[in-house]
Structure formats: structure tokens, C-alpha cells
Design a protein around this motif. Structure first.
Motif, PDB file in Angstrom:
ATOM      1  N   ARG A 144      52.580  42.834  74.548  1.00  0.00           N
ATOM      2  CA  ARG A 144      53.585  42.615  73.418  1.00  0.00           C
ATOM      3  C   ARG A 144      53.101  41.738  72.386  1.00  0.00           C
ATOM      4  O   ARG A 144      52.262  40.638  72.777  1.00  0.00           O
ATOM      5  CB  ARG A 144      55.051  42.063  74.022  1.00  0.00           C
ATOM      6  N   ASN A 145      53.411  42.019  71.346  1.00  0.00           N
ATOM      7  CA  ASN A 145      52.735  41.301  70.038  1.00  0.00           C
ATOM      8  C   ASN A 145      53.396  39.780  70.026  1.00  0.00           C
ATOM      9  O   ASN A 145      54.676  39.636  70.046  1.00  0.00           O
ATOM     10  CB  ASN A 145      53.435  42.190  68.738  1.00  0.00           C
ATOM     11  N   PRO A 146      52.735  38.860  70.123  1.00  0.00           N
ATOM     12  CA  PRO A 146      53.355  37.499  70.345  1.00  0.00           C
ATOM     13  C   PRO A 146      54.026  36.952  69.166  1.00  0.00           C
ATOM     14  O   PRO A 146      54.904  36.375  68.951  1.00  0.00           O
ATOM     15  CB  PRO A 146      52.088  36.702  70.622  1.00  0.00           C
ATOM     16  N   ARG A 147      53.843  37.577  68.008  1.00  0.00           N
ATOM     17  CA  ARG A 147      54.201  37.300  66.654  1.00  0.00           C
ATOM     18  C   ARG A 147      55.753  37.675  66.634  1.00  0.00           C
ATOM     19  O   ARG A 147      56.598  36.812  66.322  1.00  0.00           O
ATOM     20  CB  ARG A 147      53.494  37.923  65.377  1.00  0.00           C
ATOM     21  N   GLY A 179      45.473  49.684  69.481  1.00  0.00           N
ATOM     22  CA  GLY A 179      45.065  49.430  71.109  1.00  0.00           C
ATOM     23  C   GLY A 179      46.072  49.670  72.162  1.00  0.00           C
ATOM     24  O   GLY A 179      47.089  48.864  72.048  1.00  0.00           O
ATOM     25  N   MET A 180      46.053  50.697  72.808  1.00  0.00           N
ATOM     26  CA  MET A 180      47.131  51.265  73.543  1.00  0.00           C
ATOM     27  C   MET A 180      47.680  50.301  74.624  1.00  0.00           C
ATOM     28  O   MET A 180      48.746  50.109  74.987  1.00  0.00           O
ATOM     29  CB  MET A 180      46.926  52.479  74.338  1.00  0.00           C
ATOM     30  N   PRO A 230      50.256  52.830  86.659  1.00  0.00           N
ATOM     31  CA  PRO A 230      49.651  51.678  86.111  1.00  0.00           C
ATOM     32  C   PRO A 230      48.598  52.133  84.928  1.00  0.00           C
ATOM     33  O   PRO A 230      48.262  51.283  83.831  1.00  0.00           O
ATOM     34  CB  PRO A 230      48.519  50.905  87.061  1.00  0.00           C
ATOM     35  N   THR A 231      48.374  53.407  85.164  1.00  0.00           N
ATOM     36  CA  THR A 231      47.397  53.780  83.808  1.00  0.00           C
ATOM     37  C   THR A 231      48.299  54.603  83.034  1.00  0.00           C
ATOM     38  O   THR A 231      49.356  54.996  83.164  1.00  0.00           O
ATOM     39  CB  THR A 231      46.309  54.892  84.594  1.00  0.00           C
ATOM     40  N   PRO A 232      47.731  54.638  81.680  1.00  0.00           N
ATOM     41  CA  PRO A 232      48.557  55.465  80.653  1.00  0.00           C
ATOM     42  C   PRO A 232      48.837  56.884  80.943  1.00  0.00           C
ATOM     43  O   PRO A 232      49.911  57.501  80.585  1.00  0.00           O
ATOM     44  CB  PRO A 232      47.425  55.331  79.295  1.00  0.00           C
ATOM     45  N   VAL A 250      53.801  46.669  77.896  1.00  0.00           N
ATOM     46  CA  VAL A 250      52.737  47.156  77.400  1.00  0.00           C
ATOM     47  C   VAL A 250      53.155  48.047  76.044  1.00  0.00           C
ATOM     48  O   VAL A 250      54.065  49.088  76.177  1.00  0.00           O
ATOM     49  CB  VAL A 250      51.687  47.891  78.502  1.00  0.00           C
ATOM     50  N   LEU A 251      52.343  47.984  75.201  1.00  0.00           N
ATOM     51  CA  LEU A 251      52.661  48.968  73.951  1.00  0.00           C
ATOM     52  C   LEU A 251      52.833  50.445  74.426  1.00  0.00           C
ATOM     53  O   LEU A 251      53.654  50.743  73.981  1.00  0.00           O
ATOM     54  CB  LEU A 251      51.540  48.752  72.929  1.00  0.00           C
TER      55      LEU A 251
END
Lengths: 88, 315
Positions: free
Chosen positions: B83-86, B78-79, A27-29, B27-28
Motif C-alpha cells: 500500500r502506498n504509504p503516502r 509495480g504489481m 500468494p502469487t498474482p 498488495v496493489l
């Protein structure tokens, strides 16, 4: 013998796919980073096995480059999470 | 079914899975790491396709440069960002249709090329003694299609000029990462730098007889420069602007110069006389490796929002 090496390499590729789950789940980077690093090490092992089983030139050089540069993305990551402008 | 086929199928499957998740990760930062893994897998694919030159380039670029670039971009965005909603405004079927269309085109190209290549590999081999190098890839890049490669070096130069044009006159293009790197990172970098330079020199020298060459050597050097930039010691800030510009141009200029020397010796442009071909190609490759290294490290060192006061500019 080369078939054995190839079989082990196949097993390592399957382990790679399993390891993707840790990269995606986190869960963490830091968990994601360590899983990605493990991928780099596994890929080096696969390359060494392929080099032994095929004897093709240059495969060892690919493994050398990968191992030499494995540190770059770790440093990039810690500079992100501890350096200026970091979200944490 | 042979073990080779099983291995290749597993590898291709892993590449497809990694590619799908690199784009669709929730997540990015997860997408960024999967993308780095994707690059590693791709270099394994090049090895299996019998293209170690490309595998070395992919390993150096993927592990050393794009990895750092995408991580740096993730930090700026921002890590932990979702996901980008656009992106969701694009209907899903559109991207699938575009991917399928590109796939059909690639399949068509592959089928045409694999049918129509005829005796080309034999002809490349037959001419090798006159080219002065034993590596077919280097022969094609530097001799058979010297013109194309020269212009490719020119494209890199244009990219570097574009980066420099975005900076105010006199402003250093090298960002300073201001942080206190852990001692282990600094110490490891001190050991890696000579190793990287040795590796680059080896790849450059090796390029005439086996996998390697100017681009691979330059990429390894650039990755070392990226590492030092991350640690707050950008090598590009250590040379004057004029010297940096000279290093950026030297590959393009030297390539042309050697091509013109070939003309004065009675050939066409880039038609090196067989007796001199090997040293001439090495001279070109050395200069191109330097320019590739400086260009790629500039692309990273100058990245990020222009005028970012926290990192940009001269200290």
C-alpha cells in the motif's frame, strides 16, 4: 421452482464472498487472477439463475456480455506479467 | 423474511466487503482484482434493482475496459507493491467522515426522489407511442432529455481531445504492446472479435425495444478494441488521423444534425416528429455508438506515461 433458483443464487453469492479470501491471500498474482476469473463465471451462473427465477428482460444479455468479455482482463494480466516492462 | 430479501442482503454485503478490500488490500494487485470483482457484483445489483440497461453497461465497462486500465496502471506502478504509504498521511477518520457524509446525502436524495416522483413513470409510459421506441430508458435518454444526452456525448468528445492534446503532433496515440502473445490468446481473440461486433449490433438494435442502446454497444466494441490493443494490434492505429478524428466527432455532430432536421420539420430542437422518431433515434444511436467505441478505446490505447519509449509512438 423460482424459489429454488433464487436459493441456489444465494448460495453462489455466499461462495463469492468466501472466494474473496483467495484473491486477497494470493500468494502469487496468478492465484488472485484465477480467483477473480472464477468470480466472473459464478456471476454468470447467478445471472442465469436470476433470469430464470424472475423472467426479467435483458438479464441474459448481461450474462452474455460478461462471458464475451471475461477474457479481456486475463489477456491484460498476462500482457502485464509477460510483456515489456513487467516486474518479473 | 423472504428469499428475495436474503439474496439482496447477501449481495449488498458482498458489495460492501469487496469495496472495502478494493481500497484496503495490502498488495496493489490484490486491490486491482477485488476492484474487478466489485464491478461484476455491481452489475448484479443493477439487475436486482430492475435496471438491466445499467447492468449491461457496467458489465461491458467493468469487464472490458476499466479492468484492463487498472491492470495496466498496476503494471506501471509495480504489481507486488504494498500500500502506498503516502495514503496513510490522511487521517482515517477523515475518509470515514467523508464517506458518511456522502452516504447521508445519497440517503436524502433517495428519500426525496422516492417520495416525490408522483406519476412520472405513468407519464413516461403514456408518451411512449409518440417517441417511437418501446424502451423507457432509450426514450428518456434520446427524446425526453435529448439535450442532456447530446452534451454527454460532447463530454466524451472533450475527453478524447484531452488525450490527443497530450501527444505531439503526428505521434500515434496508440501504444504498441510489444510481446509475443500466446497462440491461444491470439486465436481466441480472432473468434471473439466477430462475436463482439455481433453483440454490439444486437445491443444497438435491441435498444429501441429492450435493454441496450448506443452506450452499451459502444462499450462492447471498445472492449474488443482493448483486447486487440493488448495483443499488439490496436485497431485505432489502422485508420488515418483524419478518419479517427471524424469517428470521434460523428456522434456529437450527427446528434446535432438530426436535432436540427427536427427543427426544419417544425418542431423544437430534438423534438422528432412521431412518424420519423424511430429511424431518427436509430441514426443518432448508431453514430453515438461509433464515437463511444472509438473514444473509450482511445482512452486505453493512449494510456500510460507520455513518451514511454518502450511502448509509445509509431513502430
Amino acid at each position: 421452482m423460482s424459489q429454488l433458483f433464487l436459493g441456489v443464487a444465494l448460495l453462489l453469492v455466499l461462495l463469492l464472498v468466501g472466494g474473496l479470501a483467495r484473491v486477497l491471500q494470493g500468494p502469487t498474482p496468478h492465484d488472485r487472477l484465477l480467483a477473480a476469473q472464477l468470480f466472473g463465471t459464478t456471476a454468470i451462473a447467478i445471472l442465469l439463475l436470476l433470469a430464470e427465477s424472475s423472467g426479467a428482460a435483458g438479464v441474459l444479455d448481461v450474462a452474455l456480455v460478461l462471458s464475451l468479455l471475461a477474457m479481456v482482463s486475463v489477456v491484460a494480466f498476462i500482457s502485464c506479467s509477460r510483456g515489456r516492462g513487467a516486474p518479473e | 423474511m423472504t428469499l428475495e430479501m436474503l439474496f439482496d442482503m447477501a449481495l449488498v454485503g458482498a458489495v460492501v466487503v469487496a469495496a472495502a478490500y478494493a481500497i484496503n488490500a495490502p498488495v496493489l494487485i490484490a486491490g486491482v482484482f477485488v476492484y474487478i470483482v466489485f464491478g461484476v457484483l455491481l452489475s448484479l445489483v443493477w439487475v436486482r434493482l430492475g435496471a438491466p440497461d445499467l447492468a449491461i453497461a457496467e458489465a461491458a465497462i467493468g469487464a472490458g475496459i476499466t479492468g484492463a486500465i487498472v491492470l495496466d496502471a498496476a503494471r506501471q506502478m509495480g504489481m507486488e507493491r504494498r500500500r502506498n504509504p503516502r495514503l496513510r498521511r490522511w487521517p482515517g477518520w477523515l475518509s470515514w467522515a467523508a464517506t458518511a457524509a456522502v452516504g447521508v446525502i445519497f440517503a436524502g436524495v433517495f428519500l426525496t426522489v422516492s417520495e416525490g416522483r408522483g406519476d412520472l413513470p405513468q407519464r413516461v409510459q403514456a408518451e411512449l407511442p409518440r417517441v417511437g421506441v418501446e424502451n423507457e430508458v432509450t426514450a428518456v435518454l434520446l427524446s425526453y432529455r435529448g439535450y442532456d444526452t447530446w452534451f454527454e456525448v460532447g463530454v466524451l468528445l472533450v475527453a478524447a481531445l484531452g488525450v490527443l492534446a497530450l501527444r505531439a503532433p503526428g505521434e500515434s496515440p496508440a501504444r504498441r504492446f510489444r510481446w509475443d502473445p500466446p497462440a491461444v490468446a491470439d486465436g481466441a481473440a480472432d473468434m471473439l472479435v466477430p462475436g463482439g461486433i455481433l453483440m454490439a449490433g444486437y445491443l444497438l438494435w435491441q435498444g429501441s425495444r429492450g435493454p441496450g442502446g448506443a452506450f452499451q454497444a459502444g462499450a462492447v466494441l471498445a472492449a474488443i478494441a482493448v483486447l486487440l490493443t493488448l495483443l499488439g494490434r490496436p485497431p485505432i492505429a489502422r485508420v488515418s488521423d483524419r478518419a479517427r478524428d471524424a469517428l470521434l466527432v460523428v456522434g456529437f455532430a450527427d446528434f446535432l444534425l438530426v436535432g436540427l432536421v427536427a427543427v426544419t420539420l417544425g418542431g423544437a430542437l430534438f423534438e422528432y416528429p412521431p412518424a420519423w422518431a424511430a429511424p431518427m433515434i436509430l441514426v443518432i444511436e448508431s453514430a453515438v455508438a461509433v464515437s463511444v467505441a472509438v473514444t473509450l478505446s482511445l482512452l486505453f490505447a493512449a494510456g500510460g506515461a507520455a513518451g514511454d519509449a518502450s511502448e509509445g509512438g509509431v513502430p
